[in-house]
Design an enzyme around this catalytic site. Structure first.
Site, PDB file in Angstrom:
ATOM      1  N   GLU A 130       0.866  -1.182   0.000  1.00 28.26           N
ATOM      2  CA  GLU A 130       0.000   0.000   0.000  1.00 28.26           C
ATOM      3  C   GLU A 130       0.900   1.227   0.000  1.00 28.26           C
ATOM      4  O   GLU A 130       1.325   1.723   1.029  1.00 28.26           O
ATOM      5  CB  GLU A 130      -0.924   0.000   1.221  1.00 28.26           C
ATOM      6  CG  GLU A 130      -1.975   1.091   1.157  1.00 28.26           C
ATOM      7  CD  GLU A 130      -2.829   1.182   2.401  1.00 28.26           C
ATOM      8  OE1 GLU A 130      -3.675   2.099   2.456  1.00 28.26           O
ATOM      9  OE2 GLU A 130      -2.662   0.373   3.326  1.00 28.26           O
ATOM     10  N   VAL A 141      -2.395   8.624   6.952  1.00 29.70           N
ATOM     11  CA  VAL A 141      -1.307   8.532   7.940  1.00 29.70           C
ATOM     12  C   VAL A 141      -0.006   8.010   7.321  1.00 29.70           C
ATOM     13  O   VAL A 141       0.957   7.762   8.039  1.00 29.70           O
ATOM     14  CB  VAL A 141      -1.717   7.640   9.142  1.00 29.70           C
ATOM     15  CG1 VAL A 141      -2.863   8.275   9.907  1.00 29.70           C
ATOM     16  CG2 VAL A 141      -2.070   6.229   8.682  1.00 29.70           C
ATOM     17  N   ASN A 218     -12.334   6.230   1.419  1.00 26.03           N
ATOM     18  CA  ASN A 218     -11.286   6.742   2.305  1.00 26.03           C
ATOM     19  C   ASN A 218      -9.998   6.992   1.543  1.00 26.03           C
ATOM     20  O   ASN A 218      -9.489   6.105   0.852  1.00 26.03           O
ATOM     21  CB  ASN A 218     -11.020   5.751   3.449  1.00 26.03           C
ATOM     22  CG  ASN A 218     -12.277   5.487   4.264  1.00 26.03           C
ATOM     23  OD1 ASN A 218     -12.793   4.381   4.289  1.00 26.03           O
ATOM     24  ND2 ASN A 218     -12.773   6.519   4.915  1.00 26.03           N
ATOM     25  N   HIS A 250     -15.000   4.185   9.369  1.00 28.99           N
ATOM     26  CA  HIS A 250     -14.462   4.592   8.066  1.00 28.99           C
ATOM     27  C   HIS A 250     -15.541   4.961   7.052  1.00 28.99           C
ATOM     28  O   HIS A 250     -15.301   5.809   6.177  1.00 28.99           O
ATOM     29  CB  HIS A 250     -13.590   3.471   7.478  1.00 28.99           C
ATOM     30  CG  HIS A 250     -12.211   3.416   8.046  1.00 28.99           C
ATOM     31  ND1 HIS A 250     -11.930   2.844   9.263  1.00 28.99           N
ATOM     32  CD2 HIS A 250     -11.021   3.871   7.559  1.00 28.99           C
ATOM     33  CE1 HIS A 250     -10.635   2.938   9.502  1.00 28.99           C
ATOM     34  NE2 HIS A 250     -10.056   3.552   8.488  1.00 28.99           N
ATOM     35  N   ASP A 273      -8.042  -3.582   6.912  1.00 31.15           N
ATOM     36  CA  ASP A 273      -7.033  -2.527   7.078  1.00 31.15           C
ATOM     37  C   ASP A 273      -6.508  -2.574   8.515  1.00 31.15           C
ATOM     38  O   ASP A 273      -6.261  -1.547   9.148  1.00 31.15           O
ATOM     39  CB  ASP A 273      -7.628  -1.155   6.757  1.00 31.15           C
ATOM     40  CG  ASP A 273      -6.574  -0.072   6.552  1.00 31.15           C
ATOM     41  OD1 ASP A 273      -5.406  -0.423   6.263  1.00 31.15           O
ATOM     42  OD2 ASP A 273      -6.898   1.114   6.702  1.00 31.15           O
ATOM     43  N   LEU A 306      -7.876   8.832  11.063  1.00 33.87           N
ATOM     44  CA  LEU A 306      -8.000   7.410  11.339  1.00 33.87           C
ATOM     45  C   LEU A 306      -6.705   6.722  10.924  1.00 33.87           C
ATOM     46  O   LEU A 306      -6.133   7.044   9.884  1.00 33.87           O
ATOM     47  CB  LEU A 306      -9.175   6.805  10.561  1.00 33.87           C
ATOM     48  CG  LEU A 306     -10.584   7.217  11.019  1.00 33.87           C
ATOM     49  CD1 LEU A 306     -11.629   6.690  10.039  1.00 33.87           C
ATOM     50  CD2 LEU A 306     -10.871   6.718  12.422  1.00 33.87           C
TER      51      LEU A 306
END
Length: 380
Positions: A130, A141, A218, A250, A273, A306
């Site tokens: 990812e 993040v 997201n 989410h 996730d 998040l």
């Protein structure tokens, strides 16, 4: 009971898309050989137990679990601990997922995955990178220090043919259609995400061979009236798969229902996730030198964003049934058959059918995992 040849009876089992009650399954060498409504003659039959027999869950986005973050432990032992944490919640196959990091950590991860695949490590069917080729504006993040364009160094990692199913999340405004075509030619499944791309850029990436979207809604450009963005393009595209994180934080339930209605259960994958606290009582953990804090079922970075989830696959399935009010067979489909199709593994995994690997779960009335099997071997 021979672990390589036995009959199992369930009071009710999800066979394909339909329920069969009772269901007798003949397991031979780790695969389902026969499924019948009638008991076998002159054969001992073993009881699955009270509850519902369903296919094992497949999670294509697992950053951590059992107190371990893959980025911090890109090793066989780290992978093993992460899978062990998720296996208790019904995951029988997964892609350990490396969040944006250095080339060296990517290489270490690839090496560990290759060893796990070569040794048939239970539950490990591939790897998900990812990042790091994503948008600064939609990085979430992910550390800006590691965000970068695609170079030959990363391409050499992605080109490896010993990693099982390879998934890469990238932003199409950072990686060109030509590069996407090259990745696809190497057997990579390209997912779009962490991106502020226009609909036109997303469509170009899809035409180049991208086939999925990472955690829909997201970290991506939103749907508006005059610019569909990545969300709108994903919802409108009939051929791509979309991951959904259904942890109650989410994605709003109405947004989740919209996605499922637009894409159909065949193109929606439940994903976690997941981060290190899954399967533990951990209330915080280090991430890029900062502290991520757990409050109930929510993980928050110092920025307020998040930071992944503490969701497990059984919890995602329960959310679909209890909050979205969809039938259990549809919820299970999005947790098993749909990700199997996305990974190109439908002939092997994703449903209880003759010829497929006997990855199975027994759920109780509360849809919690009581027992699980991988290739016919009990895990608990």
């Amino acid at each position: 009971m021979s672990a390589s040849n036995y009959w199992l009876v369930a009071e009710k089992a999800l066979i394909g898309r339909d329920w069969l009650s009772p269901a007798y399954l003949h397991i031979v060498e780790g695969r389902i050989q026969t499924i019948s409504h009638q008991p076998p003659t002159q054969e001992q039959v073993h009881q699955a137990g009270e509850g519902l027999l369903v296919p094992g869950f497949i999670d294509v986005q697992v950053n951590g679990g059992g107190g371990v973050l893959l980025n911090d432990s890109p090793s066989r032992e780290g992978i093993r601990q992460i899978f062990s944490a998720h296996a208790q919640f019904g995951t029988t196959a997964m892609l350990p997922t490396l969040i944006t990091d250095s080339v060296e950590v990517m290489r270490q991860t690839a090496e560990a995955i290759a060893e796990a695949i070569a040794d048939n490590e239970p539950g490990i069917v591939g790897v998900h990178f990812e990042g790091p080729h994503m948008s600064l504006a939609k990085r979430g993040v992910h550390s800006p220090a590691y965000l970068r364009e695609l170079s030959e160094q990363e391409m050499a990692v992605f080109a490896r043919q010993d990693l099982g199913a390879k998934v890469i999340t990238l932003a199409p405004e950072v990686v060109s259609p030509e590069q996407i075509r090259q990745l696809v030619s190497m057997g990579v499944r390209v997912c779009l995400g962490h991106s502020n791309a226009t609909a036109s850029q997303v469509q170009s990436a899809l035409e180049a061979g991208a086939c999925g979207f990472t955690h829909l809604y997201n970290g991506m450009s939103a749907l508006t009236s005059r610019e569909p963005g990545m969300v709108g393009t994903a919802l409108a595209d009939a051929d791509s798969w979309c991951g959904l994180i259904l942890d109650g934080h989410h994605v709003h339930p109405l947004s989740a229902k919209l996605a499922i209605r637009a894409k159909g259960i065949e193109k929606i994958m439940l994903v976690t996730d997941a981060m290190p606290p899954v399967g533990t009582n951990q209330t915080d953990f280090a991430f890029y030198g900062e502290r991520v804090v757990r409050e109930g079922s929510k993980l928050t970075a110092p920025s307020g964003s998040l930071a992944g989830s503490v969701l497990d696959m059984a919890g995602a399935v329960r959310y679909v049934v209890q909050t979205l009010h969809l039938p259990l067979n549809q919820a299970v489909y999005m947790a098993s058959a749909s990700p199997a199709a996305f990974l190109g593994m439908s002939t092997q995994l994703g449903s209880l059918e003759a010829g497929k690997r006997a990855d199975m779960l027994l759920l109780n009335a509360d849809l919690k995992v009581q027992r699980s099997w991988i290739a016919g071997h009990p895990l608990n």
